[in-house]
Design a protein around this motif. Sequence first.
Motif, PDB file in Angstrom:
ATOM      1  N   LYS A  57       0.838  -1.202   0.000  1.00 38.25           N
ATOM      2  CA  LYS A  57       0.000   0.000   0.000  1.00 38.25           C
ATOM      3  C   LYS A  57       0.867   1.243   0.000  1.00 38.25           C
ATOM      4  CE  LYS A  57      -4.189  -1.858   2.018  1.00 38.25           C
ATOM      5  NZ  LYS A  57      -5.336  -1.616   2.902  1.00 38.25           N
ATOM      6  N   LYS A  59      -0.308   4.958   0.433  1.00 33.65           N
ATOM      7  CA  LYS A  59      -1.415   5.885   0.711  1.00 33.65           C
ATOM      8  C   LYS A  59      -2.709   5.305   0.166  1.00 33.65           C
ATOM      9  CE  LYS A  59       1.558   9.940   0.856  1.00 33.65           C
ATOM     10  NZ  LYS A  59       1.852  11.289   0.329  1.00 33.65           N
ATOM     11  N   ARG A  60      -3.317   5.891  -0.841  1.00 32.68           N
ATOM     12  CA  ARG A  60      -4.605   5.407  -1.355  1.00 32.68           C
ATOM     13  C   ARG A  60      -4.430   4.365  -2.467  1.00 32.68           C
ATOM     14  NH1 ARG A  60      -6.281   8.702  -4.262  1.00 32.68           N
ATOM     15  NH2 ARG A  60      -4.608  10.246  -4.215  1.00 32.68           N
TER      16      ARG A  60
END
Lengths: 111, 113
Positions: A57, A59-60
Amino acid sequence: TQLLEQSPQFLSIQEGENLTVYCNSSSVFSSLQWYRQEPGEGPVLLVTVVTGGEVKKLKRLTFQFGDARKDSSLHITAAQPGDTGLYLCAGPAGTASKLTFGTGTRLQVTL
Amino acid sequence: DVKVTQSSRYLVKRTGEKVFLECVQDMDHENMFWYRQDPGLGLRLIYFSYDVKMKEKGDIPEGYSVSREKKERFSLILESASTNQTSMYLCASTIIRGNTEAFFGQGTRLTVV
Protein backbone atom coordinates in the motif's frame (compact mmCIF):
# COMPACT_ATOMS: atom_id res chain seq x y z
CA THR A 1 9.08 -11.37 -25.74
CA GLN A 2 7.17 -11.48 -22.48
CA LEU A 3 4.06 -9.43 -23.13
CA LEU A 4 2.33 -7.43 -20.44
CA GLU A 5 -1.24 -6.49 -21.28
CA GLN A 6 -2.94 -3.77 -19.28
CA SER A 7 -6.63 -3.07 -18.96
CA PRO A 8 -8.47 -0.89 -19.32
CA GLN A 9 -6.58 1.20 -21.84
CA PHE A 10 -8.44 4.38 -20.84
CA LEU A 11 -10.34 5.31 -17.71
CA SER A 12 -12.15 8.56 -17.01
CA ILE A 13 -13.70 8.87 -13.56
CA GLN A 14 -14.85 11.51 -11.13
CA GLU A 15 -13.07 12.52 -7.96
CA GLY A 16 -13.88 10.20 -5.09
CA GLU A 17 -14.50 7.09 -7.15
CA ASN A 18 -12.55 3.86 -6.77
CA LEU A 19 -10.84 2.06 -9.64
CA THR A 20 -8.72 -0.96 -10.45
CA VAL A 21 -6.15 -1.34 -13.21
CA TYR A 22 -4.92 -4.75 -14.32
CA CYS A 23 -1.63 -6.04 -15.70
CA ASN A 24 -1.65 -9.56 -17.13
CA SER A 25 0.84 -11.88 -18.75
CA SER A 26 1.05 -15.51 -19.84
CA SER A 27 4.61 -15.58 -18.47
CA VAL A 28 5.87 -15.77 -14.91
CA PHE A 29 7.78 -12.72 -13.66
CA SER A 30 10.25 -12.66 -10.80
CA SER A 31 8.88 -9.22 -9.92
CA LEU A 32 6.65 -6.52 -11.30
CA GLN A 33 6.91 -2.77 -11.03
CA TRP A 34 4.33 -0.02 -11.40
CA TYR A 35 5.22 3.38 -12.79
CA ARG A 36 3.22 6.59 -13.25
CA GLN A 37 3.95 9.01 -16.04
CA GLU A 38 2.68 12.57 -16.09
CA PRO A 39 2.45 14.62 -19.30
CA GLY A 40 5.83 15.81 -20.54
CA GLU A 41 7.78 13.67 -18.09
CA GLY A 42 9.34 10.24 -17.93
CA PRO A 43 7.76 7.43 -15.88
CA VAL A 44 8.47 7.37 -12.15
CA LEU A 45 8.51 4.21 -10.07
CA LEU A 46 5.64 3.76 -7.61
CA VAL A 47 6.29 0.26 -6.26
CA THR A 48 7.96 -3.09 -6.86
CA VAL A 49 6.26 -6.36 -5.87
CA VAL A 50 8.40 -9.46 -5.66
CA THR A 51 6.49 -12.24 -3.84
CA GLY A 52 3.45 -14.08 -5.20
CA GLY A 53 0.36 -12.86 -3.35
CA GLU A 54 2.14 -9.79 -2.02
CA VAL A 55 0.09 -6.68 -1.27
CA LYS A 56 1.69 -3.25 -0.91
CA LYS A 57 0.00 0.00 0.00
CA LEU A 58 1.09 3.48 -0.89
CA LYS A 59 -1.42 5.88 0.71
CA ARG A 60 -4.60 5.41 -1.36
CA LEU A 61 -2.94 3.03 -3.83
CA THR A 62 -2.95 -0.74 -3.24
CA PHE A 63 -0.80 -3.02 -5.37
CA GLN A 64 -1.18 -6.78 -5.53
CA PHE A 65 1.01 -9.41 -7.17
CA GLY A 66 -0.83 -12.54 -8.30
CA ASP A 67 -0.14 -15.84 -6.54
CA ALA A 68 1.28 -17.31 -9.75
CA ARG A 69 3.30 -14.14 -10.43
CA LYS A 70 1.71 -13.70 -13.87
CA ASP A 71 -0.47 -10.71 -13.06
CA SER A 72 -0.77 -7.65 -10.88
CA SER A 73 -3.39 -5.07 -10.03
CA LEU A 74 -3.43 -1.49 -8.87
CA HIS A 75 -6.43 -0.26 -6.89
CA ILE A 76 -6.96 3.42 -6.17
CA THR A 77 -9.38 4.42 -3.43
CA ALA A 78 -11.13 7.79 -3.58
CA ALA A 79 -9.32 9.00 -6.69
CA GLN A 80 -8.14 12.59 -6.84
CA PRO A 81 -7.23 14.81 -9.83
CA GLY A 82 -3.58 14.43 -8.84
CA ASP A 83 -3.84 10.71 -9.70
CA THR A 84 -4.29 11.61 -13.37
CA GLY A 85 -1.60 10.10 -15.55
CA LEU A 86 -0.42 7.05 -17.46
CA TYR A 87 0.07 3.95 -15.32
CA LEU A 88 2.54 1.38 -16.59
CA CYS A 89 3.45 -2.02 -15.26
CA ALA A 90 6.89 -3.44 -16.01
CA GLY A 91 8.83 -6.60 -15.38
CA PRO A 92 12.31 -7.99 -15.99
CA ALA A 93 12.71 -9.97 -19.20
CA GLY A 94 15.76 -12.07 -19.84
CA THR A 95 19.12 -10.94 -18.56
CA ALA A 96 20.78 -7.74 -17.50
CA SER A 97 17.74 -6.13 -15.91
CA LYS A 98 16.06 -5.68 -19.27
CA LEU A 99 12.69 -4.20 -18.43
CA THR A 100 9.60 -4.87 -20.52
CA PHE A 101 6.65 -2.53 -20.13
CA GLY A 102 2.93 -3.01 -20.37
CA THR A 103 0.64 -1.26 -22.80
CA GLY A 104 -0.39 1.34 -20.23
CA THR A 105 -3.62 2.64 -18.68
CA ARG A 106 -4.40 6.30 -19.09
CA LEU A 107 -6.36 7.60 -16.11
CA GLN A 108 -8.18 10.90 -15.97
CA VAL A 109 -9.79 12.05 -12.74
CA THR A 110 -12.10 15.03 -12.97
CA LEU A 111 -13.66 17.22 -10.29
CA ASP B 1 19.24 13.91 -6.83
CA VAL B 2 19.57 11.24 -9.50
CA LYS B 3 19.35 12.47 -13.02
CA VAL B 4 18.92 11.21 -16.56
CA THR B 5 19.13 13.99 -19.12
CA GLN B 6 18.11 13.81 -22.75
CA SER B 7 19.64 16.40 -25.04
CA SER B 8 16.41 17.68 -26.62
CA ARG B 9 12.75 17.87 -25.57
CA TYR B 10 11.52 18.44 -29.12
CA LEU B 11 13.14 17.68 -32.45
CA VAL B 12 11.92 18.05 -36.03
CA LYS B 13 13.89 16.31 -38.76
CA ARG B 14 13.44 15.62 -42.45
CA THR B 15 12.98 12.19 -43.99
CA GLY B 16 16.34 10.63 -44.79
CA GLU B 17 18.34 12.66 -42.26
CA LYS B 18 20.68 10.97 -39.80
CA VAL B 19 19.42 11.76 -36.30
CA PHE B 20 21.29 11.54 -32.99
CA LEU B 21 19.47 11.40 -29.65
CA GLU B 22 21.75 11.79 -26.66
CA CYS B 23 21.24 10.61 -23.09
CA VAL B 24 23.47 11.21 -20.07
CA GLN B 25 23.08 9.80 -16.55
CA ASP B 26 24.95 10.89 -13.44
CA MET B 27 24.28 7.84 -11.25
CA ASP B 28 27.11 5.57 -12.43
CA HIS B 29 24.52 3.04 -13.61
CA GLU B 30 25.66 0.07 -15.66
CA ASN B 31 22.48 -0.42 -17.68
CA MET B 32 21.02 2.09 -20.09
CA PHE B 33 17.97 1.75 -22.32
CA TRP B 34 16.22 3.43 -25.22
CA TYR B 35 12.45 3.06 -25.53
CA ARG B 36 9.93 4.55 -27.88
CA GLN B 37 6.46 5.37 -26.66
CA ASP B 38 3.39 5.39 -28.87
CA PRO B 39 -0.27 5.68 -27.78
CA GLY B 40 -1.78 2.31 -26.89
CA LEU B 41 1.54 0.49 -27.26
CA GLY B 42 3.21 1.40 -23.98
CA LEU B 43 7.01 1.56 -24.01
CA ARG B 44 8.81 -0.63 -26.52
CA LEU B 45 12.48 -1.37 -26.06
CA ILE B 46 14.71 -0.42 -28.97
CA TYR B 47 18.19 -1.19 -27.62
CA PHE B 48 19.89 -1.51 -24.28
CA SER B 49 23.46 -1.53 -23.03
CA TYR B 50 24.81 -3.25 -19.92
CA ASP B 51 28.36 -1.93 -20.16
CA VAL B 52 30.55 0.41 -22.15
CA LYS B 53 30.68 -0.68 -25.79
CA MET B 54 28.21 -3.51 -25.05
CA LYS B 55 24.73 -3.46 -26.54
CA GLU B 56 21.82 -5.76 -27.19
CA LYS B 57 18.84 -5.43 -29.48
CA GLY B 58 15.48 -4.90 -27.90
CA ASP B 59 12.11 -5.66 -29.44
CA ILE B 60 12.13 -3.07 -32.26
CA PRO B 61 15.75 -2.36 -33.31
CA GLU B 62 15.12 -2.02 -37.05
CA GLY B 63 16.16 1.39 -38.37
CA TYR B 64 18.10 2.26 -35.21
CA SER B 65 21.62 1.86 -33.87
CA VAL B 66 23.25 2.86 -30.59
CA SER B 67 26.59 3.91 -29.24
CA ARG B 68 28.01 3.73 -25.74
CA GLU B 69 31.59 4.94 -25.64
CA LYS B 70 31.42 6.17 -22.03
CA LYS B 71 29.50 4.73 -19.09
CA GLU B 72 27.39 7.83 -18.56
CA ARG B 73 26.35 8.41 -22.17
CA PHE B 74 24.09 6.35 -24.44
CA SER B 75 23.24 7.59 -27.91
CA LEU B 76 20.41 6.49 -30.19
CA ILE B 77 21.00 6.91 -33.91
CA LEU B 78 18.38 6.91 -36.61
CA GLU B 79 20.44 6.08 -39.69
CA SER B 80 17.90 7.46 -42.17
CA ALA B 81 14.87 8.95 -40.47
CA SER B 82 11.45 7.97 -41.73
CA THR B 83 7.99 9.29 -40.89
CA ASN B 84 7.10 6.08 -39.03
CA GLN B 85 9.84 6.92 -36.55
CA THR B 86 7.89 9.95 -35.37
CA SER B 87 7.43 9.18 -31.70
CA MET B 88 8.37 9.95 -28.09
CA TYR B 89 11.78 8.52 -27.22
CA LEU B 90 12.66 7.78 -23.62
CA CYS B 91 16.06 6.97 -22.18
CA ALA B 92 16.40 5.09 -18.89
CA SER B 93 19.11 3.71 -16.67
CA THR B 94 19.30 1.11 -13.90
CA ILE B 95 21.94 -0.28 -11.64
CA ILE B 96 23.21 -3.83 -12.33
CA ARG B 97 21.00 -6.91 -12.43
CA GLY B 98 18.06 -7.30 -10.12
CA ASN B 99 14.68 -5.82 -9.33
CA THR B 100 15.88 -2.27 -9.61
CA GLU B 101 14.24 1.03 -10.28
CA ALA B 102 14.53 2.49 -13.76
CA PHE B 103 15.23 6.21 -13.87
CA PHE B 104 13.97 7.99 -16.95
CA GLY B 105 14.83 11.12 -18.81
CA GLN B 106 12.11 13.61 -19.67
CA GLY B 107 11.75 12.27 -23.20
CA THR B 108 12.41 13.58 -26.70
CA ARG B 109 9.45 14.09 -28.97
CA LEU B 110 10.76 13.51 -32.47
CA THR B 111 8.79 14.50 -35.54
CA VAL B 112 10.01 13.36 -38.94
CA VAL B 113 8.53 15.30 -41.85
